[in-house]
Structures are given as C-alpha cells and as structure tokens.
Design a protein around this motif. Structure first.
Motif, PDB file in Angstrom:
ATOM      1  N   ILE A 452      31.835  47.430  42.313  1.00  0.00           N
ATOM      2  CA  ILE A 452      33.064  48.039  41.818  1.00  0.00           C
ATOM      3  C   ILE A 452      32.758  48.581  40.425  1.00  0.00           C
ATOM      4  CG2 ILE A 452      35.514  47.662  41.374  1.00  0.00           C
ATOM      5  CD1 ILE A 452      35.281  45.115  43.116  1.00  0.00           C
ATOM      6  N   ARG A 453      32.913  49.884  40.251  1.00  0.00           N
ATOM      7  CA  ARG A 453      32.471  50.544  39.022  1.00  0.00           C
ATOM      8  C   ARG A 453      33.661  51.031  38.193  1.00  0.00           C
ATOM      9  NH1 ARG A 453      27.051  51.853  39.524  1.00  0.00           N
ATOM     10  NH2 ARG A 453      26.187  51.624  41.628  1.00  0.00           N
ATOM     11  N   PRO A 454      33.432  51.225  36.882  1.00  0.00           N
ATOM     12  CA  PRO A 454      34.481  51.818  36.047  1.00  0.00           C
ATOM     13  C   PRO A 454      34.946  53.146  36.636  1.00  0.00           C
ATOM     14  CG  PRO A 454      32.741  50.945  34.662  1.00  0.00           C
ATOM     15  CD  PRO A 454      32.254  50.837  36.075  1.00  0.00           C
ATOM     16  N   GLY A 455      36.274  53.374  36.596  1.00  0.00           N
ATOM     17  CA  GLY A 455      36.848  54.573  37.181  1.00  0.00           C
ATOM     18  C   GLY A 455      37.364  54.372  38.587  1.00  0.00           C
ATOM     19  N   THR A 456      36.957  53.247  39.233  1.00  0.00           N
ATOM     20  CA  THR A 456      37.409  52.960  40.586  1.00  0.00           C
ATOM     21  C   THR A 456      38.905  52.628  40.575  1.00  0.00           C
ATOM     22  OG1 THR A 456      35.218  52.076  41.131  1.00  0.00           O
ATOM     23  CG2 THR A 456      37.026  51.497  42.618  1.00  0.00           C
ATOM     24  N   ARG A 489      36.549  47.158  31.780  1.00  0.00           N
ATOM     25  CA  ARG A 489      35.091  47.237  31.624  1.00  0.00           C
ATOM     26  C   ARG A 489      34.626  46.343  30.478  1.00  0.00           C
ATOM     27  NH1 ARG A 489      31.395  50.221  28.594  1.00  0.00           N
ATOM     28  NH2 ARG A 489      29.387  50.572  29.675  1.00  0.00           N
ATOM     29  N   ALA A 490      35.370  46.341  29.359  1.00  0.00           N
ATOM     30  CA  ALA A 490      35.006  45.493  28.226  1.00  0.00           C
ATOM     31  C   ALA A 490      35.067  44.017  28.601  1.00  0.00           C
ATOM     32  CB  ALA A 490      35.925  45.782  27.044  1.00  0.00           C
ATOM     33  N   ARG A 491      36.066  43.637  29.417  1.00  0.00           N
ATOM     34  CA  ARG A 491      36.171  42.233  29.849  1.00  0.00           C
ATOM     35  C   ARG A 491      35.019  41.861  30.776  1.00  0.00           C
ATOM     36  NH1 ARG A 491      42.383  41.164  31.560  1.00  0.00           N
ATOM     37  NH2 ARG A 491      41.671  38.979  31.504  1.00  0.00           N
ATOM     38  N   VAL A 492      34.650  42.801  31.643  1.00  0.00           N
ATOM     39  CA  VAL A 492      33.519  42.548  32.547  1.00  0.00           C
ATOM     40  C   VAL A 492      32.233  42.366  31.739  1.00  0.00           C
ATOM     41  CG1 VAL A 492      32.068  43.526  34.364  1.00  0.00           C
ATOM     42  CG2 VAL A 492      34.565  43.727  34.509  1.00  0.00           C
ATOM     43  N   ILE A 493      32.005  43.231  30.758  1.00  0.00           N
ATOM     44  CA  ILE A 493      30.785  43.149  29.937  1.00  0.00           C
ATOM     45  C   ILE A 493      30.742  41.825  29.179  1.00  0.00           C
ATOM     46  CG2 ILE A 493      29.649  44.114  27.894  1.00  0.00           C
ATOM     47  CD1 ILE A 493      30.415  46.884  28.903  1.00  0.00           C
ATOM     48  N   ALA A 494      31.876  41.415  28.605  1.00  0.00           N
ATOM     49  CA  ALA A 494      31.915  40.148  27.877  1.00  0.00           C
ATOM     50  C   ALA A 494      31.595  38.986  28.807  1.00  0.00           C
ATOM     51  CB  ALA A 494      33.288  39.952  27.237  1.00  0.00           C
TER      52      ALA A 494
END
Length: 532
Positions: A452-456, A489-494
């Motif tokens: 699941i990618r950003p923009g989805t 996305r920021a939450r996923v990266i963290a």
C-alpha cells in the motif's frame, strides 16, 4: 596428485583453487545469485549476502561479476580492515579515480567519487561497490559506506553497495547505532550449507569434470562426507581429497565410509568424527541425567568448558521449562526435532489443533485461519521486534539439522520447544548452532492489494489508519480516512524506524507483519508480554 591415475582421473577433482569448470550451483546458490542480481538492478541502497565460512559466498561473488551487464563498473574490496579514509581511497583506486597523493581528506575523496559517479551516470553506466568479509568492517567505516548512498541525482541513487559476510554481519547490522544502514538494505539472503542431496550431486559433479564417469564414492561414504562436513563445500573438498588419498594408499578402487571417517578425523579433528560424536553424545546424555536428577551445578567439557545451569524438574501439573545441555539435546536420536514437530509447536502456540498428525505439516495448515508464514534471516534483536514465536534451524555437532520453536525470549535467555519439551538456554549457547534463519506465523489482514503506497485510496488505507489508531492511540485522517496522505506516510515512516525497517513510507509485507504483531489482541502469542 598421486591418486589421479589410480582412480582414472585426469586431474585433482577437489582442489581448493577456484576453477569455473567445477562450479556447482545448488538451488540455494541459484536463489542467492538471483537476490544479488535483483539487488544490483534496484538502483541504490544495500544488498546483503551472508553465510557460514566455506558455503560459497566468494564463488557467488565471482558468478555475479561474470553476469553483470557490460555497462556496470565494479569496485571490489576484499580486505575490509580499513579506516574510513583508507576505504574511500580503496574505492577510488578500484574505479581508477585520481586524487591528490598523500591526502587524508575525506571530503576530497567523496567529491572526486561524486564527480566520477555523475559522469558515469551521464554516460549510461552504473557503479557497484562490493565489500567481501564485511563482518570485519568497523562501525565508523560502515557509517561512511552508508553516507556514500547519499550520492544521488534528483531521481536516482548513483552507487549500489553489496555487503558479503559471515553470520556476524547480521548481528553487526542489528546494532542500534547502525539502524539507518539496516533500513537501507533492499535485498537480503542467507546462504545455507548443502543438503545431503546437494552434497551427493556436488561430489559426483566434480569427479565427472575430473574425467571419471564411474562412481568412486559409495552412497554410505557420501553420507559420511555430508555429515562430517556439515554440507559446507570447502570442507567437502578437503575431506574428499584426503579420502581419495587414503583409499589409494590402501589400494581400494572405491572410497568407503570408513575411509571418509578417517579422512574427516584428520581434516577436522577427532571430536567431529562419528565415533567421537557418539562418545560425546553418551557423555552429554549421562551428564544431563545427573543434572536433571540432582539439580546441581556441574562443569562439562565438550570442546570447551561450559557451565550448566541449575535444572528444574517439570511436573505433570506444571510443565516448567528445564535447563539442559543443548548439544546433548540436539544429538539425542530418540528426540523428534524435525521441521514438522517444530511447526506443531508453533501452531500450538497459536492454539491451533494439528489433528494429531505432524506428517507434512507446514505453512498451509494456518492459511484457513488467516495465518501466513514469514521467512526471514536475522538476530535475536529482530525476533524481539517481531515478538512472535518462531521456528529456528539448528545444526548439530555432527552436521544434522534440527528444528526448535522459540516460545519465550528475554535479554539473556530463550525458551525453546524441542520435540515437545521446553528448555531454557542462554542466547550465547544457542548462537553456537543457529545462523539466523527463522520462520514465524502472523495474522494476515484481508486486503485487496499489497504493498500500500502513498497516494493510494480505499478500504486498505482505512485499515492501516485503524491499526495506527490502535497502536499509538492517535486517530487521524478525518474525512480523508481512505486517502494515503503525507500525514499517514509520516506515521508509517516513524513506525518503520522504530522497528529498524526500511523507512520508505510504503506498507509492504514486512511492515504489515510488524503492524499486525503490534495489535493488542490477547489471542496473538508473544515472546514477551507487555511489562515483562
């Protein structure tokens, strides 16, 4: 060698000198090479190949160099015991990049390398840095190598890096101070030793290349070679060469198992021969009985002195884990410690019945319950982050493979379920028999598409948000709950950084596994409970 004419050979079949004509690629070697080629084609980041001494890592590296596309430049570092400045100089030397004589300025080296990489990129060329024996790299040198991956254009990394090393490399990259590097590893593969069928095919292959089509080693002899060498190609070569010489001196036309055992004793030392292995099994079993009966402290010598912990006798009403000598346990022929029994234990930890049969038990049993297998190579630190029971593969002193299920884990010890009984061992003791591969089960969500990618947009994104809301207690998204926006996305990266994953903001299978394991579901088995 004097035995070649005796056996009808045109040359020595088990020479230690690399010769491409004798190359034998097992299925595992082909998989490893495919991972390396895939990693090279990714464009940027790290590729990691690990394996025990003598399993063929250098051979794979040579195969990789032969199969690289023509427009690829390679810097090969064979001696990693360098300072960060020496490493930069070595990379420039390999790529024929000029720099001021005698300079010790890291900036000068990096600037010269950057200019070279930009020029190569403009010409449609790619650059790969390969570091062999990477487990010997110092931490500051690894950090310098990581910084080289920052050399990039607005759209592409300019340097692909391949790290090849022994299993210690896995534990090295698991250190907290190297987590940024570990997150940039895009492809990993741990090269295991040959199976018994591989060993047999390898011996036959090399003898045929050396000019003899007839069978020289008996089936029993090849089994003995595999057991003594533990499936490691380098040891197979040494033992077979010595066995051929031994058979020649006895005027035998075929190599028998007894000759292999004598050859292995000379090559590896007495404690690795079947006779002495049986002796140590008996000694270990006897000491284990004493420990379990008396519950006292004893000191056992098995290759080295080892302190055995106090044992606790399990009762039928309270199956408390017991301490034991791991080597004796793994060498016990009466103990069923195969892959199927380990899967039975793993499914039991998830409270799943295996219908009383362990035959052909594997990952398929859990699919109807929404469980999937994840195959990984790592360290105790990685298992702690997953915090899920896992099957590990162990190699016995005699070279056999046994399987155990890790059902509990703390900073110093692990509780293993071996053949249906639980024992507690220090991690340092288990490390003598475990190279890092493990299998775990995880509760897979029902999603329409992964990754699941950003923009989805869609229900999958909403599910991800719900998991984070449960994980950190912070809801998000509002009206955009089904949109993978920058906030998500920021939450996923963290989250990925907290688990030492590649922090790319993409919810792939490994991120999903960690996210699923982080759920506060009491039905999910844990290696460690919250607060323990």
């Amino acid at each position: 060698m004097m035995y070649t004419t005796h056996f009808g050979l045109t040359e020595v079949p088990f020479s230690m000198t690399p010769d491409p004509r004798y190359l034998y690629m097992s299925e595992r070697h082909r998989e490893a090479l495919a991972h390396l080629l895939y990693g090279v084609g990714e464009g940027g980041g790290f590729v990691q190949l690990t394996g025990e001494v003598g399993t063929g890592k250098t051979t794979l590296c040579r195969c990789l160099l032969e199969q690289l596309p023509p427009r690829v430049d390679v810097a090969l570092i064979l001696n990693p015991r360098l300072t960060d400045i020496e490493l930069l100089a070595a990379v420039c030397d390999e790529l024929r990049i000029s720099y001021p004589a005698g300079t010790t300025s890291g900036k000068l080296f990096v600037d010269a390398l950057y200019r070279h990489l930009l020029d190569a990129h403009a010409q449609g060329r790619r650059t790969v840095l390969i570091v062999d024996e990477a487990q010997d790299l110092a931490t500051d040198v690894l950090e310098q190598i990581r910084l080289l991956t920052n050399l990039e254009t607005p759209t592409q990394k300019l340097l692909q890096i391949i790290l090849i090393g022994q299993p210690e490399l896995i534990r090295l990259l698991d250190k907290e101070e190297l987590r940024q590097l570990a997150q940039r590893v895009t492809a990993r593969y741990h090269l295991l030793a040959f199976s018994e069928d591989d060993t047999r095919a390898y011996i036959v292959h090399r003898i045929q290349i050396a000019g003899q089509k007839k069978k020289i080693f008996t089936d029993a002899a090849m089994r003995s070679v595999h057991g003594a060498a533990r499936g490691i190609p380098r040891l197979i070569n040494a033992i077979c060469d010595r066995a051929l010489l031994g058979a020649y001196t006895q005027d035998q036309r075929r190599v028998m198992a007894a000759t292999v055992r004598r050859a292995a004793s000379e090559v590896l030392g007495e404690t690795l021969t079947p006779r002495s292995a049986r002796r140590w099994q008996w000694v270990g079993a006897a000491v284990l009985v004493v420990v379990l009966v008396t519950g006292t402290w004893v000191l056992v010598t098995q290759g080295q002195a080892r302190l055995i912990r106090r044992a606790v006798i399990p009762s039928a009403m309270n199956p408390t884990p017991t301490s034991a000598i791991l080597s004796a346990l793994l060498s016990d022929p009466s103990l069923r410690a195969d892959r199927q029994s380990a899967f039975a234990s793993l499914y039991a930890s998830w409270r799943l019945d295996v219908d009383g049969s362990m035959d052909n038990l594997d990952c398929e049993r859990g699919r109807s319950e929404g469980l999937q297998c994840l195959f990984k190579t790592g360290s105790w630190g990685k298992l702690r982050r997953f915090n899920l029971p896992a099957i590990i593969e162990l190699s016995t002193p005699a070279g056999d493979r046994r399987y155990a299920t890790v059902v509990a884990l703390d900073e110093q010890n692990a509780t293993l379920d071996v053949g249906g009984r639980r024992h507690v061992f220090p991690l340092s003791e288990i490390d003598l028999y475990w190279d890092g591969p493990f299998i775990l089960l995880w509760k897979a969500p029902v999603l329409s598409s992964v990754p699941i990618r950003p923009g989805t947009r869609g229900k999958d994104v909403e599910w991800v948000r719900e998991q984070f809301a449960e994980f950190d207690g912070v809801p998000g998204g509002g009206r955009n709950r089904q949109v993978f926006d920058n906030d998500l996305r920021a939450r996923v990266i963290a989250f990925q950084r907290s688990r030492s994953l590649m922090a790319d903001g993409i919810v792939g299978k490994e991120t999903l596994t960690h996210l699923s394991a982080a759920q506060r579901d009491p039905k999910i088995p844990r290696l460690r409970r919250a607060g323990s």
